[in-house]
Design an enzyme around this catalytic site. Structure first.
Site, mmCIF file in Angstrom:
data_model
loop_
_atom_site.group_PDB
_atom_site.id
_atom_site.type_symbol
_atom_site.label_atom_id
_atom_site.label_comp_id
_atom_site.label_asym_id
_atom_site.label_seq_id
_atom_site.Cartn_x
_atom_site.Cartn_y
_atom_site.Cartn_z
ATOM 1 N N LYS A 120 0.835 -1.207 0.000
ATOM 2 C CA LYS A 120 0.000 0.000 0.000
ATOM 3 C C LYS A 120 0.862 1.247 0.000
ATOM 4 C CE LYS A 120 -2.774 -2.091 3.540
ATOM 5 N NZ LYS A 120 -3.731 -2.062 4.630
ATOM 6 N N LYS A 122 23.361 -8.563 -30.586
ATOM 7 C CA LYS A 122 22.548 -7.462 -31.114
ATOM 8 C C LYS A 122 21.659 -8.005 -32.220
ATOM 9 C CE LYS A 122 23.953 -4.514 -28.354
ATOM 10 N NZ LYS A 122 22.980 -3.959 -27.401
ATOM 11 N N ASP A 137 22.219 -13.393 -24.801
ATOM 12 C CA ASP A 137 21.175 -12.930 -25.711
ATOM 13 C C ASP A 137 20.815 -11.487 -25.393
ATOM 14 O OD1 ASP A 137 20.461 -15.118 -27.346
ATOM 15 O OD2 ASP A 137 19.357 -16.057 -25.705
ATOM 16 N N ASP A 138 20.329 -10.797 -26.385
ATOM 17 C CA ASP A 138 19.689 -9.516 -26.136
ATOM 18 C C ASP A 138 18.441 -9.815 -25.300
ATOM 19 O OD1 ASP A 138 18.960 -6.891 -26.189
ATOM 20 O OD2 ASP A 138 18.888 -6.717 -28.366
ATOM 21 N N HIS A 198 18.743 -9.624 -15.489
ATOM 22 C CA HIS A 198 18.746 -8.414 -16.315
ATOM 23 C C HIS A 198 17.867 -7.344 -15.665
ATOM 24 C CE1 HIS A 198 18.476 -5.680 -19.686
ATOM 25 N NE2 HIS A 198 19.536 -6.303 -20.174
ATOM 26 N N GLY A 208 27.791 -4.435 -25.738
ATOM 27 C CA GLY A 208 27.192 -4.802 -27.014
ATOM 28 C C GLY A 208 27.908 -4.049 -28.120
ATOM 29 N N GLY A 209 27.477 -2.802 -28.323
ATOM 30 C CA GLY A 209 28.098 -1.974 -29.346
ATOM 31 C C GLY A 209 29.586 -1.761 -29.121
#
Lengths: 403, 403
Positions: free
Chosen positions: B91, B140, B167-168, B257, B352-353
């Site tokens: 609450k 990616k 994995d993405d 994640h 990633g990039g």
């Protein structure tokens, strides 16, 4: 190809809006925030998001407040709410200044979710109440009470002729009163009381425990005669609700409690707007009743948000039933006129202290609510009805009338 | 009696703080916000929350900003994260101006949760890397790609000698490349590449699908040879993670994640602070690796929040293993010195990039990261190491060095 269209509120420099929109459309579908070389295959292109609209709302001290609409190909999504949530607001939720404001779900995708198994009409049919708003009484002080103390409190509430009694959502520890036993005991009491009052009160039992055992437990509660399940959806996960709604053995309505959802909807510039969270997503996942803080009680949503939320719960659809809105948190009989004006008869009003804090006791508290509701259905003012009904008069004396 | 102690940030009139604190202590344990007559039994009293501290932080334009500490009796809670979440911030989350800032969990309650089954030390042992920070490469453009295209992308990443490829997290649709087949195919490739490079790359597969089928699927992925599971914990629910961590058949690490968590932690006055959400709760529920936005990349948490979060992941405990922090989002080799200064060797850097956008290709991107990390371990400057390593030199040229 069908798209789920998400509307975001973004505050940023005006000339960056287009880039932000493209970044979302690509980053949450086929690419990343970096400038990786674009993959050229047709199949990948069909999975790319599209910028549907960029609309400036106002200039602010921080830049420009705008709404950006992004379409996500349904093909990227699966039958889990998680796939929808992560796609439309996974990484993006961490961006610091983006709010998920609205969600349009195409029929083809909607079909992949259970939706309410009963909904507003189904619940009415189930309990045999044709027209009036329903009333739900909320258990207080569950923790530390024995089964016989709780049974006594259930009886008092049932004597108030309420339609449903629900557990307090903070009631987890079952060592003193296991849920199966509560379902059985309260069921007996409800039948006894119904013989006296003519009104059968139903019990919404708090479905708690660890996963995956909770799914098995839900089935056992149904077998034991549970009338409805109460679920803390935002603590357990939307896909837990969907799993229950999809299970053909769960032949009873599911009431979604909004606990923890305020952590997601409360900030105006981040998070997810309440009508998406408590409206679109809960309906998709299969809630039959959605409890939410009304615009009038102790904990509130603003009136416009409530209106939009209720619209989402009731939006006409050939695919999913209409959800019964359950305004709650600090309601008392003196608010019934406001609630009725906003919601008409199609709702379930939920009250804890506003029933149990009645000066003449719990049963009188339930009856006062019912008298207030009957006054509305008869087109009468609360104050006028109170001239004939002692319980309502005492309630209005205690809490006043809100107009 | 043991208590879970929650610290809230509240902004309110100074003279209302005490009443607010008492309202929380009672309302979230045995009572409600209303002034119901207090139940007197000793058992109920033992379930009541206690106000541990009220500390004024500063005067603001809205009133007084204060920290309120409330102790919740462990007896009210059960072995579900939902019971903890709903009790301390159910609450209350909807109150509009309260933030859950910190959580102290007594050992007796901690023992009721699985915690990490591997944790930092267990993962090192599993993959045979003694000292250095680990490297994780992020897929990616998973959506719309065929298994053979994805397999090619996996091979490129493995050739970069990264420890893990994940994995993405937006990768849900398995129609073109089912997760079981990905696990098998990438496993073969990893073994082939290891014969050339001497470095075996592991694969963290995104665990997706509906409930309760997801639990069964997790076991099938383990049987098929999955190295680790990636879970969108905040989309699926903390108890889903706990269920996986408690399952003795899931004999592989679980990577959590943070997708969607920003909807909860981003506002300074509402929601739940990132160190509680990504730190305390994920560790309790059993994450072995926690991915989070570092203080330096494209999506960020501020440096102090990162520090506190990492403290919570690593806080010495006899009961739960230490979690491996996984800074992510826009990392590149030029940030490795900063990350190493903050985290030393006990982390897994995820990019990633910053790997796949390397001017000389993906494999070069992985190697550049590894060269940067080896430089740190050798006490060398990135720029100096770049004189000997072409991949690192090209990466620093591309992205620069952050200091």
């Amino acid at each position: 190809m069908a798209f789920v269209v998400a509307t975001y509120r973004v505050e940023a420099a005006r000339d960056s809006l287009e880039k932000i929109a493209e970044g979302i459309a690509i980053g949450l579908t086929v690419g990343s925030w970096t400038d990786l070389p674009a993959t050229q295959q047709a199949e990948v292109a069909s999975r790319c998001g599209s910028v549907e609209e960029i609309r400036v709302l106002e200039e602010t001290s921080q830049g420009t407040l705008a709404e950006i609409k992004i379409g996500y190909p349904e093909e990227n999504l699966t039958d889990s709410l998680a796939s929808l949530l992560v796609t439309v607001f996974g990484k993006l939720s961490m961006d610091g200044n983006v709010r998920l404001q609205a969600l349009e779900i195409p029929d083809s995708y909607r079909r992949r979710f259970p939706g309410p198994q009963f909904g507003a009409a189904g619940i009415r049919q189930l309990i045999g109440v044709e027209r009036r708003p329903l009333i739900m009484s909320i258990f207080k002080s569950c923790n530390g009470q024995s089964l016989s103390e709780l049974a006594h409190a259930f009886r008092e509430q049932a004597l108030g002729c309420v339609d449903y009694v629900k557990d307090d959502e903070i009631f987890f520890d079952e060592s003193l009163a296991p849920s199966i036993e509560r379902v059985r005991r309260y069921g007996e009491i409800a039948r006894e009381v119904a013989e006296m009052t003519g009104q059968r009160t139903r019990y919404a039992v708090n479905l708690t425990g660890t996963l995956p055992e909770l799914f098995e437990k839900a089935e056992r509660l149904v077998e034991a005669g549970a009338d409805a399940l109460l679920l803390n959806v935002f603590a357990y996960g939307l896909d837990v609700l969907a799993a229950l709604a999809r299970n053909p053995n769960i032949k009873i309505p599911i009431f979604a409690h909004p606990a923890v959802s305020g952590a997601i909807y409360s900030s105006p510039r981040t998070g997810i707007a309440a009508p998406v969270l408590l409206g679109d997503l809960l309906r998709l996942a299969g809630a039959d009743v959605v409890l939410y803080p009304s615009a009038y009680g102790s904990v509130t949503l603003d009136a416009e948000t409530c209106r939009t939320l209720v619209e989402r719960l009731r939006q006409p659809s050939d695919i999913h039933r209409s959800v019964l809105p359950g305004p709650a948190a600090g309601l008392h009989p003196g608010m019934v006129a406001q609630l009725y004006r906003d919601l008409q008869n199609e709702c379930i009003m939920a009250a804890g202290g506003g029933i149990q804090g009645h000066p003449d006791g719990i049963a009188a508290g339930g009856r006062a609510f019912r008298q207030a509701i009957d006054a509305m259905e008869a087109g009468e003012q609360l104050e006028d009805a109170a001239l004939r009904h002692r319980e309502l008069a005492r309630a209005l004396q205690r809490w006043g009338v809100k107009a």
